[in-house]
Design an enzyme around this catalytic site. Structure first.
Site, short mmCIF file in Angstrom:
data_model
loop_
_atom_site.label_atom_id
_atom_site.label_comp_id
_atom_site.label_asym_id
_atom_site.label_seq_id
_atom_site.Cartn_x
_atom_site.Cartn_y
_atom_site.Cartn_z
CB CYS A 125 -0.97 -0.03 1.19
SG CYS A 125 -2.32 1.14 0.98
CG ASP A 194 -5.72 1.44 7.77
OD1 ASP A 194 -4.99 0.68 7.11
OD2 ASP A 194 -6.08 2.57 7.36
P1 RI2 Z 1 -0.22 5.85 7.19
C1 RI2 Z 1 -3.85 3.19 4.45
O1 RI2 Z 1 -5.21 2.96 4.15
C2 RI2 Z 1 -3.07 1.89 4.32
O2 RI2 Z 1 -3.79 0.76 4.82
C3 RI2 Z 1 -1.88 2.23 5.20
O3 RI2 Z 1 -1.12 1.11 5.58
C4 RI2 Z 1 -2.59 2.86 6.39
O4 RI2 Z 1 -3.66 3.63 5.82
C5 RI2 Z 1 -1.70 3.72 7.26
O5 RI2 Z 1 -1.27 4.81 6.51
P2 RI2 Z 1 -5.92 3.76 2.88
O6 RI2 Z 1 -6.20 5.13 3.39
O7 RI2 Z 1 -0.90 6.49 8.37
O8 RI2 Z 1 -4.95 3.72 1.72
O9 RI2 Z 1 0.99 5.03 7.62
O10 RI2 Z 1 -7.17 2.95 2.62
O11 RI2 Z 1 0.10 6.79 6.04
#
Ligand code: RI2
Length: 308
Positions: A125, A194
């Site tokens: 991701c 998350d």
């Molecule tokens: P940071 C994101 O979810 C991903 O799952 C990622 O690992 C998590 O949030 C944490 O992101 P999405 O918003 O706070 O892409 O580390 O659905 O940036």
């Protein structure tokens, strides 16, 4: 952006990433307070509740938004007038946002120590916190390469490989189904979070649990990079984390498959604590088993008033 615009941007993922949506929620509430014109205490609290609900309804799963919103409004009910409430919300929001940004930097410095010359890293991701670890190690002059998964259906991996390439890091993009094959070459996996439950399970982008399983089989270290405000107080009382399901249009085009075919599009999955070697937080590296103690220490005994 105001509360409605921020909530819409979080829902359509214009604003995404668990940390970023939390900071956006805090900022929107600060702007709401700063632009509030009334001085009636009851009306302010009622309008604040509506603003909180609009933000919290924008995306399920990431507890960061819930914790960010509640950190921003903490203590408001004890204020004597609207002016005091507004000042408290604005200062709470600034503290939360500054602490969150500082945590990302600190986790980068702590996690970078787990990367050595010649390592092969995998990530999935687009986690700002996991990338903080990888970028910090690179800026320290360490020589390693990174495999990043495409992360369908949103393909956040494209953001990740672009960021890493711009840093000058040796980066390879792989499709999600290549994870187990490539894992044989990998030394460490760094992923974001998350939500982390009180019993140390990780809720993260769909496919993360496959990386953990493959890492365990290949004897690669599996590290979760997360601020402690992604720890979920609700799971302390047995609540389950809602796994967000998004529209099928993210997976198939109109008319691409027979109308009778169903499409299941969960965007997060759960990784049991036993597959996690360590959680790297702004309070240091910890085992998944330490989450309960850290959570209770941070929230204080009042948290148990809820169940006694
Ligand atoms: P940071 C994101 O979810 C991903 O799952 C990622 O690992 C998590 O949030 C944490 O992101 P999405 O918003 O706070 O892409 O580390 O659905 O940036």
């Amino acid at each position: 952006m105001n509360v409605d615009e921020t909530a819409a941007a979080i829902t359509d993922m214009t604003i995404r990433g668990a940390g970023k949506i939390a900071r956006a929620g805090a900022s929107a509430l600060s702007d709401f307070a700063g632009s509030y014109s009334g001085n009636d205490r009851t009306s302010f609290l009622s309008d604040l509740e509506k603003a909180k609900k609009t933000l919290l309804d924008s995306r399920p799963t990431a507890v960061s938004l819930w914790n960010g919103v509640h950190a921003t409004v903490r203590g408001v009910e004890d204020c004597k007038d609207v002016g005091e409430m507004i000042s408290l919300i604005q200062s709470n929001a600034k503290v939360f946002i500054d602490n969150s940004n500082n945590a990302v930097k600190l986790i980068g410095e702590i996690g970078a120590k787990r990367i050595k010359d010649g390592d092969v890293i995998m990530t999935t991701c687009n986690s700002k916190v996991a990338l903080s670890v990888i970028k910090t190690a690179f800026r320290q002059g360490k020589d390693f390469k990174v495999y990043a998964t495409e992360s369908r259906p949103w393909r956040q991996g494209i953001l990740t490989v672009t960021e890493l390439a711009e840093e000058g890091i040796d980066t390879t993009l792989i499709i999600d189904s290549a994870v187990r094959s490539v894992m044989k070459k990998v030394n460490e996996v760094f992923v974001g979070a998350d939500t982390i439950t009180s019993h140390g399970a990780l809720i993260n982008k769909i496919g993360t649990s496959q990386l953990a399983l493959a890492a365990n089989e290949a004897r690669a270290q599996f590290y979760v990079c997360s601020e402690t405000y992604k720890f979920s107080p609700m799971t302390l009382f047995g609540d389950r984390v809602t796994i967000e399901e998004r529209d099928i249009s993210e997976i198939v085009k109109e008319g691409e498959i027979p109308a009778s075919v169903k499409v299941f599009n969960p965007v997060f999955d759960s990784t049991p604590a036993k597959y996690i070697d360590a959680i790297i937080t702004e309070l240091g590296m910890m085992s998944p088993g330490s989450v309960y103690d850290v959570m209770v220490k941070q929230l204080g005994d009042k948290i148990f008033q809820k169940v006694i």
